[in-house]
Design a protein around this motif. Structure first.
Motif, PDB file in Angstrom:
ATOM      1  N   THR A 111       1.461  -1.325  -0.051  1.00 35.67           N
ATOM      2  CA  THR A 111      -0.095   0.116   0.127  1.00 35.67           C
ATOM      3  C   THR A 111       0.694   1.531   0.085  1.00 35.67           C
ATOM      4  OG1 THR A 111      -1.733  -1.205   1.823  1.00 35.67           O
ATOM      5  CG2 THR A 111      -1.659   0.932   1.033  1.00 35.67           C
ATOM      6  N   VAL A 112       0.581   2.128  -0.754  1.00 37.79           N
ATOM      7  CA  VAL A 112       1.379   3.041  -0.839  1.00 37.79           C
ATOM      8  C   VAL A 112       0.055   4.887  -1.126  1.00 37.79           C
ATOM      9  CG1 VAL A 112       2.337   4.960  -2.581  1.00 37.79           C
ATOM     10  CG2 VAL A 112       3.157   2.317  -2.328  1.00 37.79           C
ATOM     11  N   ARG A 113       0.176   5.298  -0.131  1.00 33.95           N
ATOM     12  CA  ARG A 113      -1.343   6.796  -0.202  1.00 33.95           C
ATOM     13  C   ARG A 113      -0.617   7.100  -1.614  1.00 33.95           C
ATOM     14  NH1 ARG A 113       1.832   7.151   5.038  1.00 33.95           N
ATOM     15  NH2 ARG A 113       2.817   8.713   3.757  1.00 33.95           N
ATOM     16  N   ALA A 114      -2.184   7.518  -1.605  1.00 31.93           N
ATOM     17  CA  ALA A 114      -2.556   8.375  -3.067  1.00 31.93           C
ATOM     18  C   ALA A 114      -1.320   9.440  -3.254  1.00 31.93           C
ATOM     19  CB  ALA A 114      -3.521   8.411  -3.107  1.00 31.93           C
ATOM     20  N   SER A 115      -1.400  10.101  -1.534  1.00 29.89           N
ATOM     21  CA  SER A 115      -0.886  11.114  -2.082  1.00 29.89           C
ATOM     22  C   SER A 115       0.538  11.123  -2.420  1.00 29.89           C
ATOM     23  CB  SER A 115      -0.834  12.666  -0.636  1.00 29.89           C
ATOM     24  OG  SER A 115      -0.139  11.695   0.540  1.00 29.89           O
ATOM     25  N   GLU A 116       1.419  10.075  -1.853  1.00 31.12           N
ATOM     26  CA  GLU A 116       3.173  10.008  -2.662  1.00 31.12           C
ATOM     27  C   GLU A 116       2.833   9.296  -3.728  1.00 31.12           C
ATOM     28  OE1 GLU A 116       4.682  11.234  -0.102  1.00 31.12           O
ATOM     29  OE2 GLU A 116       4.012  10.887   1.283  1.00 31.12           O
ATOM     30  N   LEU A 117       2.186   9.350  -4.280  1.00 30.41           N
ATOM     31  CA  LEU A 117       2.772   8.542  -5.976  1.00 30.41           C
ATOM     32  C   LEU A 117       2.641   9.910  -6.590  1.00 30.41           C
ATOM     33  CD1 LEU A 117      -0.514   6.239  -6.678  1.00 30.41           C
ATOM     34  CD2 LEU A 117       1.882   5.617  -5.735  1.00 30.41           C
ATOM     35  N   ARG A 118       4.436   9.856  -6.895  1.00 33.33           N
ATOM     36  CA  ARG A 118       4.317  11.222  -7.024  1.00 33.33           C
ATOM     37  C   ARG A 118       5.488  10.898  -8.654  1.00 33.33           C
ATOM     38  NH1 ARG A 118       5.667  14.189  -3.176  1.00 33.33           N
ATOM     39  NH2 ARG A 118       4.186  14.493  -1.840  1.00 33.33           N
ATOM     40  N   TYR A 119       5.989  11.341  -9.957  1.00 31.65           N
ATOM     41  CA  TYR A 119       6.485  10.580 -10.851  1.00 31.65           C
ATOM     42  C   TYR A 119       7.310  11.333 -10.583  1.00 31.65           C
ATOM     43  CZ  TYR A 119       2.160   9.094 -12.986  1.00 31.65           C
ATOM     44  OH  TYR A 119       1.158   8.850 -13.570  1.00 31.65           O
ATOM     45  N   VAL A 120       8.820  10.806 -11.032  1.00 32.09           N
ATOM     46  CA  VAL A 120       9.573  11.577 -11.161  1.00 32.09           C
ATOM     47  C   VAL A 120      10.367  12.156 -11.679  1.00 32.09           C
ATOM     48  CG1 VAL A 120      12.373  10.523 -11.127  1.00 32.09           C
ATOM     49  CG2 VAL A 120      11.282   8.645 -10.371  1.00 32.09           C
ATOM     50  N   ALA A 121      10.031  12.864 -12.553  1.00 34.62           N
ATOM     51  CA  ALA A 121      10.253  13.556 -13.479  1.00 34.62           C
ATOM     52  C   ALA A 121       9.891  14.870 -12.513  1.00 34.62           C
ATOM     53  CB  ALA A 121       9.717  13.900 -15.564  1.00 34.62           C
ATOM     54  N   ASN A 122       8.511  14.939 -12.421  1.00 30.39           N
ATOM     55  CA  ASN A 122       8.100  15.974 -11.641  1.00 30.39           C
ATOM     56  C   ASN A 122       9.058  16.467 -10.042  1.00 30.39           C
ATOM     57  OD1 ASN A 122       5.622  16.402 -13.349  1.00 30.39           O
ATOM     58  ND2 ASN A 122       4.487  15.120 -11.887  1.00 30.39           N
ATOM     59  N   GLU A 123       9.551  15.389  -9.056  1.00 30.83           N
ATOM     60  CA  GLU A 123      10.163  15.483  -8.721  1.00 30.83           C
ATOM     61  C   GLU A 123      11.598  16.122  -8.724  1.00 30.83           C
ATOM     62  OE1 GLU A 123       8.994  14.949  -5.039  1.00 30.83           O
ATOM     63  OE2 GLU A 123       7.375  14.664  -6.225  1.00 30.83           O
ATOM     64  N   LEU A 124      12.113  15.446  -9.765  1.00 28.53           N
ATOM     65  CA  LEU A 124      13.564  16.399 -10.226  1.00 28.53           C
ATOM     66  C   LEU A 124      13.262  17.738 -10.707  1.00 28.53           C
ATOM     67  CD1 LEU A 124      14.578  13.751 -12.153  1.00 28.53           C
ATOM     68  CD2 LEU A 124      16.179  13.976 -10.448  1.00 28.53           C
ATOM     69  N   ASP A 125      11.687  18.180 -10.908  1.00 31.58           N
ATOM     70  CA  ASP A 125      12.206  19.816 -11.330  1.00 31.58           C
ATOM     71  C   ASP A 125      11.595  20.543 -10.271  1.00 31.58           C
ATOM     72  OD1 ASP A 125      11.908  19.287 -14.535  1.00 31.58           O
ATOM     73  OD2 ASP A 125       9.341  19.283 -14.481  1.00 31.58           O
ATOM     74  N   ARG A 126      11.646  20.050  -9.040  1.00 35.29           N
ATOM     75  CA  ARG A 126      11.804  20.666  -7.649  1.00 35.29           C
ATOM     76  C   ARG A 126      13.177  20.572  -7.010  1.00 35.29           C
ATOM     77  NH1 ARG A 126       7.469  16.456  -7.356  1.00 35.29           N
ATOM     78  NH2 ARG A 126       5.327  18.132  -6.977  1.00 35.29           N
ATOM     79  N   LEU A 127      14.009  20.704  -7.642  1.00 34.42           N
ATOM     80  CA  LEU A 127      15.200  20.468  -6.762  1.00 34.42           C
ATOM     81  C   LEU A 127      16.051  20.812  -7.685  1.00 34.42           C
ATOM     82  CD1 LEU A 127      16.272  16.292  -7.185  1.00 34.42           C
ATOM     83  CD2 LEU A 127      15.405  17.933  -5.295  1.00 34.42           C
ATOM     84  N   PRO A 128      17.269  22.081  -6.791  1.00 37.70           N
ATOM     85  CA  PRO A 128      17.472  23.636  -7.784  1.00 37.70           C
ATOM     86  C   PRO A 128      18.741  22.975  -8.396  1.00 37.70           C
ATOM     87  CG  PRO A 128      17.902  23.178  -5.044  1.00 37.70           C
ATOM     88  CD  PRO A 128      16.924  22.159  -5.843  1.00 37.70           C
ATOM     89  N   GLY A 129      19.668  21.474  -8.053  1.00 39.78           N
ATOM     90  CA  GLY A 129      20.987  21.142  -8.712  1.00 39.78           C
ATOM     91  C   GLY A 129      22.058  22.078  -7.970  1.00 39.78           C
TER      92      GLY A 129
END
Length: 562
Positions: free
Chosen positions: A418-436
């Protein structure tokens, strides 16, 4: 496409067995047959290669939702051509299919009978036969090979070349002095691979997911997948297609609840009885799934040291012959050595902390990436987010040394509990949140959960991630991107039909082609194939340790001596 190389060999050597040649045999079937005739599609990858006209690939599947742009369609075609696999004629019975017990291999004598030395290349010739001991006349079997020395804790993956006539060449670089043993394994027969191809292209719904919907005391469970619109057009759907990437995901709409009451996501299971009884016979443990092929003569050799006047091994290609197979690395005394000449540093607890000081390590992917987080959290205290133990997300923080480790699983299709629906994140979207930036490391491993789906689904997902990485590197120069490749796993009938190593190999080839030059690769395929441990979806700790050493060597390269 593979090219035919016409070469005249002055010294002819014969294998230890007398092969029953096909009706149209290749000329000069002797020393370095593969070198004379065929070049592998990807000589850096220990996988089966093929030659000749490729079978057409159907680009329109039940999971094709978005029409690709002309550039995307061109890349799709090139990637699909790169992984095309020969299809065998349909067998009338199990007796006509490849039998690893009746098949044989022989180590070919060295060129002109000279001694074998470090830096040379070893070739073994494989002849596949059916269950009645008759030679096979076509290719397409999925074979893997390794050269190893239990005494020295050494091992290297080989590459297998398919001659499309029942013969295969296994090529190995000779990298250490002392004993070396050849092991060649048939993972699947060509006939079994044909079944896997059909399932992937026509029955991607065989692996399904579910979600719980709940409002007050009312709850319902519904089936979910990315291909539902084509499978059940008559039923209303909840559309959870990602607004940023366009990645599709659907659930059958609950009868009494609205779509916005979805609580979680979890693995549903596998559909049964998708193969005929005759096809099921192609997937029998200890019969035709991952069975070792025996040698007709000796399977071991002794390797002499390279001559004093030889150039350094790390600075030259493996010789001889036009087919030059350079692996990504090899084991020696239990430690992985990169073949690119970069020494792999060994890290203990103190040096791991020193290396990670001031770093933010972002890990995304499946459970094979979670293993990396679990290894490192032994040195960095974990902050308890009260996440499910095998799901995440997870965070580890060392405030004193300014270290942050993060792990998050990739978005659907993800076959976790079981994964909470709110935690279903696509990697591309998570990468767009990183400053790098120079203190940021991104580690990715996405492959295992995409096996049941058409390759186009994986290409589309990797394309979104690649674009996100390009944006990240543009705004944060110096960001280190590390990609972990697929690895081999234990197989039985059910696992083979849904998550075979053949599926993993195909996805791995796509992955390497799409991210070439953009990231550092940790070659989990070779690291698991070359190792003495039994294949497992989650490699044992000593392999993980070697993987982490590779990553940390990139994060903290050794200072060059002045």
């Amino acid at each position: 496409m593979l090219t035919v190389i016409k070469t005249t060999i002055q010294c002819h050597s014969q294998p230890h067995f007398k092969p029953d040649l096909p009706s149209r045999p290749p000329q000069n079937l002797s020393y370095h047959t593969a070198s004379m005739l065929f070049q592998p599609q990807n000589s850096s990858h220990p996988a089966l290669a093929q030659k000749g006209p490729l079978p057409p690939y159907n680009n329109h599947t039940i999971c094709s939702h978005l029409e690709p742009t002309p550039d995307e369609a061109l890349e799709d075609r090139a990637l699909l051509d790169a992984i095309a696999w020969p299809k065998p004629p349909a067998p009338t019975s199990l007796n006509q299919t490849s039998d690893p017990v009746h098949s044989l291999f022989a180590i070919l004598p060295s060129k002109c009978g000279r001694e074998r030395r470090v830096g040379d290349q070893l070739e073994a010739l494989v002849q596949m036969q059916d269950f009645q001991g008759r030679p096979k006349r076509y290719g397409g079997d999925f074979l893997v090979a390794r050269l190893h020395s239990p005494e020295l804790g050494a091992g290297v993956a080989g590459t297998v070349v398919d001659h499309l006539n029942g013969f295969y060449s296994a090529l190995f670089p000779l990298l250490w002095e002392g004993p070396a043993q050849v092991t060649i394994t048939m993972v699947h027969s060509s006939e079994a691979v044909a079944v896997l191809q059909r399932l992937r292209e026509q029955r991607s719904d065989r692996f399904f997911f579910q979600s719980l919907f709940r409002s007050g005391k009312l709850s319902e469970t519904s089936v979910c997948n990315m291909c539902l619109p084509h499978n059940r057009p008559q039923e209303p759907l909840c559309n959870y297609t990602d607004l940023h990437t366009g990645e599709p995901w659907y659930c059958l709409k609950p009868k009494r609840l609205s779509c916005d009451t979805r609580i979680n996501h979890f693995k549903g299971g596998y559909k049964k009885d998708l193969v005929t009884h005759k096809e099921a016979l192609l997937f029998q443990s200890r019969v035709n799934i991952k069975v070792v092929i025996h040698a007709s003569g000796p399977d071991r050799i002794d390797v002499l040291p390279k001559k004093i006047d030889d150039p350094e091994l790390e600075n030259r290609s493996i010789e001889p012959g036009p087919v030059k197979y350079n692996p990504s690395g090899y084991y020696y005394k239990g430690s992985w050595r990169s073949f690119d000449g970069t020494p792999v540093r060994q890290f203990d607890g103190k040096s791991i902390t020193q290396c990670l000081t001031g770093k933010m390590i972002n890990m995304y992917g499946d459970s094979t990436m979670r293993q990396w987080f679990e290894y490192l959290r032994a040195f960095v205290p974990e902050f308890n987010l009260r996440s499910p133990s095998k799901v995440g997300p997870f965070i580890a923080v060392d405030c004193k040394h300014n270290i942050l480790l993060k792990y998050r699983c990739h978005g659907p299709p993800i076959g976790f509990s079981t994964v909470r629906a709110s935690e279903l994140r696509y990697v591309a979207n998570e990468l767009d949140r990183l400053p790098g930036g120079p203190d940021t490391v991104v580690a990715l491993s996405l492959w295992a959960h995409f096996s049941p789906f058409p390759v186009e689904v994986y290409i589309r997902r990797m394309r979104h991630i690649r674009r996100a990485l390009e944006r990240l590197l543009a705004r944060g120069p110096g960001t280190l991107v590390v990609i972990r490749s697929a690895n081999l796993r234990a197989l039985d009938k059910e696992t083979s039909l849904n998550h075979s190593d053949w599926f993993s190999l195909q996805l791995d080839r796509v992955l390497r082609n799409m991210f070439m030059g953009l990231a550092v690769f940790v070659d989990a395929w070779e690291m698991t194939l070359a190792h003495h441990s039994a294949h497992n979806i989650h490699p044992p700790p000593d392999i993980i340790k070697n993987m982490i050493s590779l990553v940390l060597t990139q994060v903290c390269p050794a200072k060059k001596k002045s």
